[in-house]
Scaffold this active site. Structure first.
Site, PDB file in Angstrom:
ATOM      1  N   GLN A 134      40.121  -0.446  16.650  1.00 35.22           N
ATOM      2  CA  GLN A 134      41.050   0.214  17.235  1.00 35.22           C
ATOM      3  C   GLN A 134      42.255   0.835  16.411  1.00 35.22           C
ATOM      4  O   GLN A 134      42.860   1.625  16.493  1.00 35.22           O
ATOM      5  CB  GLN A 134      41.457  -0.589  18.298  1.00 35.22           C
TER       6      GLN A 134
ATOM      7  N   GLY B 137      30.993  -1.311  15.399  1.00 34.99           N
ATOM      8  CA  GLY B 137      32.078  -2.334  15.482  1.00 34.99           C
ATOM      9  C   GLY B 137      31.235  -3.740  15.989  1.00 34.99           C
ATOM     10  O   GLY B 137      31.421  -4.743  15.689  1.00 34.99           O
TER      11      GLY B 137
ATOM     12  N   THR C 235      16.320   1.056   6.255  1.00 39.54           N
ATOM     13  CA  THR C 235      16.666   2.306   5.676  1.00 39.54           C
ATOM     14  C   THR C 235      18.050   2.943   6.061  1.00 39.54           C
ATOM     15  O   THR C 235      18.485   2.852   7.273  1.00 39.54           O
ATOM     16  CB  THR C 235      15.536   3.300   5.733  1.00 39.54           C
TER      17      THR C 235
ATOM     18  N   CYS D 209      33.821  -0.284  27.734  1.00 36.53           N
ATOM     19  CA  CYS D 209      32.493  -1.091  27.463  1.00 36.53           C
ATOM     20  C   CYS D 209      31.979  -1.702  28.749  1.00 36.53           C
ATOM     21  O   CYS D 209      30.949  -2.151  28.818  1.00 36.53           O
ATOM     22  CB  CYS D 209      32.520  -1.979  26.230  1.00 36.53           C
TER      23      CYS D 209
HETATM   24  C1  LIG Z   1      38.279  -3.796  19.570  1.00 34.73           C
HETATM   25  C2  LIG Z   1      36.619  -3.053  19.586  1.00 34.73           C
HETATM   26  N1  LIG Z   1      35.738  -3.639  18.848  1.00 34.73           N
HETATM   27  C3  LIG Z   1      34.405  -3.695  18.656  1.00 34.73           C
HETATM   28  C4  LIG Z   1      34.090  -2.385  19.673  1.00 34.73           C
HETATM   29  C5  LIG Z   1      32.518  -2.251  19.636  1.00 34.73           C
HETATM   30  O1  LIG Z   1      32.274  -1.036  18.644  1.00 34.73           O
HETATM   31  P1  LIG Z   1      31.034  -0.399  18.664  1.00 34.73           P
HETATM   32  O2  LIG Z   1      31.089   0.614  20.065  1.00 34.73           O
HETATM   33  O3  LIG Z   1      30.995   0.700  17.560  1.00 34.73           O
HETATM   34  O4  LIG Z   1      30.136  -1.218  18.593  1.00 34.73           O
HETATM   35  C6  LIG Z   1      35.170  -1.564  20.192  1.00 34.73           C
HETATM   36  C7  LIG Z   1      34.566  -0.771  21.149  1.00 34.73           C
HETATM   37  O5  LIG Z   1      34.970  -0.376  22.280  1.00 34.73           O
HETATM   38  C8  LIG Z   1      36.496  -2.036  20.423  1.00 34.73           C
HETATM   39  O6  LIG Z   1      37.256  -1.591  21.458  1.00 34.73           O
END
Ligand SMILES: Cc1ncc(COP(=O)(O)O)c(C=O)c1O
Length: 401
Positions: free
Chosen positions: A191, A74, A249, A336
């Protein structure tokens, strides 16, 4: 880990377990070790794996396979759209004068850091950025959005569903309004995907971001939908992979795993109903059996699996740790940013006080969560909250004040 202890996972918005189907498919996918770009025999198997995954994923979101770019997740997808469009409008060939003049970007005030921080980066590069406020109910300030949207707007980026509260945003309506002034529209659907059906054609978005580890696949995988006719500069310059849109790759293992996980999403609409029944049951019991609890954005359209609670007078981190000891994994904010003692920026942006944000708990159930687990969790939560409130009162720190 203690072998007698039973673990229960109520944190599916942070990440999902890797499904049994994906785990079983991995050895075969990993055996396709060739380079998908090779035109000899060793390249054929990985190429087929990638082609099949692209088709399954495209079908699932109602896109064309060539509109899918595989990424590392993401965050990369979000970065690619924002930085890639900014760069493309400045340096790309055949960019019209109208587009070159567009230097204004907008996103909601509750986006994931991979959008928020990239917007800050664009600002440092000279872009003008506006953040659309969100109220306590999780609703976007449409008046602000419409009054700031102009012929200078390059891109509007609003998430499909919020990771902390689960609130859903009116993507179709927002995209239509952005298009009316010639702006493009991106949605971070990380999400939403895997929790509710999603149709990019019907929503008429230009870009959408997805992450494998939020729909029972592996981490470090994801994809970006780019509607035919739209262009962004590549974030990773290199080889001609992904039709020159993402060098490097291909991650055959990760992409194959995405395909296997996406196949299971054919039942997403039924699963959503089951999740919602269980989530609503959980909320109803918590509200009835624990005093002074509110559900953030409880009246707003939300993801069927998410419940963001404020438990007055109980510190979220302490609650999380106490529940963890009993085997329950929950979250106080976005995972995060865990380890960061500051209250959740999303909840603060919605107008919650620091105390409310600090008293918050995010519960996010998944496809494997059972009624018995929910019942067990509620009992554990009741005990924890009662103990912590009694402790607070003992210290003269009554939560009622
Ligand atoms: C709404 C949203 N966007 C982006 C991300 C990031 O995704 P990734 O962990 O695959 O980089 C998250 C991860 O918690 C998310 O909840």
């Amino acid at each position: 880990m203690n072998s007698t202890k039973v673990f229960h996972y109520f944190d599916h918005n942070a990440t999902t377990p890797v499904s049994r189907e994906v785990q079983e498919a991995l050895p075969e996918i990993v055996s396709a070790w060739g380079n998908a770009s090779s035109i000899h025999w060793a390249g054929r198997q990985p190429k087929n794996i990638i082609r099949d995954a692209r088709k399954i994923i495209a079908d699932n979101i109602h896109a064309h396979p060539l509109e899918i770019i595989f990424t590392s997740g993401g965050s990369e997808s979000n970065n690619t759209v924002l930085k890639g469009l900014f760069d493309y409008y400045q340096t790309g060939p055949f960019v019209s004068a109208d587009k070159k003049h567009r230097n204004h970007y907008m996103c909601s005030a509750v986006e994931h850091p991979s959008v928020m921080k990239t917007m800050e980066h664009l600002k440092a590069l000279g872009a003008e950025v506006d953040y659309i406020p969100v109220n306590r109910k999780g609703e976007l300030d449409m008046e602000f959005f419409e009054s700031h949207l102009s012929e200078r707007t390059a891109l509007v980026s609003v998430m499909s569903a919020n990771n902390e509260t689960g609130t859903l945003f009116p993507i179709k309506e927002l995209a239509k309004k952005a298009h009316a002034v010639g702006a493009l529209f991106h949605t971070d659907a990380v999400q939403m995907f895997g929790k509710l059906p999603l149709n990019v054609r019907d929503l008429d978005v230009d870009f959408a971001s997805f992450s494998g580890h939020k729909f029972y696949s592996v981490k470090g995988t994801g994809f970006l939908y780019v509607k035919k006719g739209n262009n962004v500069s590549s974030l990773i310059h290199g080889g001609a992979q992904e039709r020159h849109r993402r060098g490097g790759t291909e991650n055959t293992l990760g992409i194959g795993a995405l395909g296997v996980a996406a196949r299971r999403l054919s039942t997403v609409a039924e699963k959503a109903k089951e999740l919602q029944t269980l989530r609503d049951y959980m909320e109803k019991r918590i509200l009835a059996e624990i005093a002074d609890v509110t559900v953030t954005a409880g009246e707003t359209a939300r993801l069927p699996n998410t419940s963001s609670l404020i438990l007055q007078g109980v510190d979220g981190e302490t609650m999380l740790m106490s529940l963890d000891i009993q085997g329950y994994a929950v979250s106080t904010g976005a995972a995060c940013s865990s380890g960061n003692p500051e209250p959740s920026p999303v909840l603060l942006a919605m107008g919650l006080t620091r105390a409310e944000a600090q008293n918050s708990l995010r519960l996010s159930i998944g496809w494997e969560t059972t009624l018995a687990e929910v019942d067990g969790f509620i009992e554990a939560l009741k005990t924890v909250v009662q103990r912590l409130r009694t402790l607070n009162e003992g210290e003269g720190d009554s939560y009622h004040v």
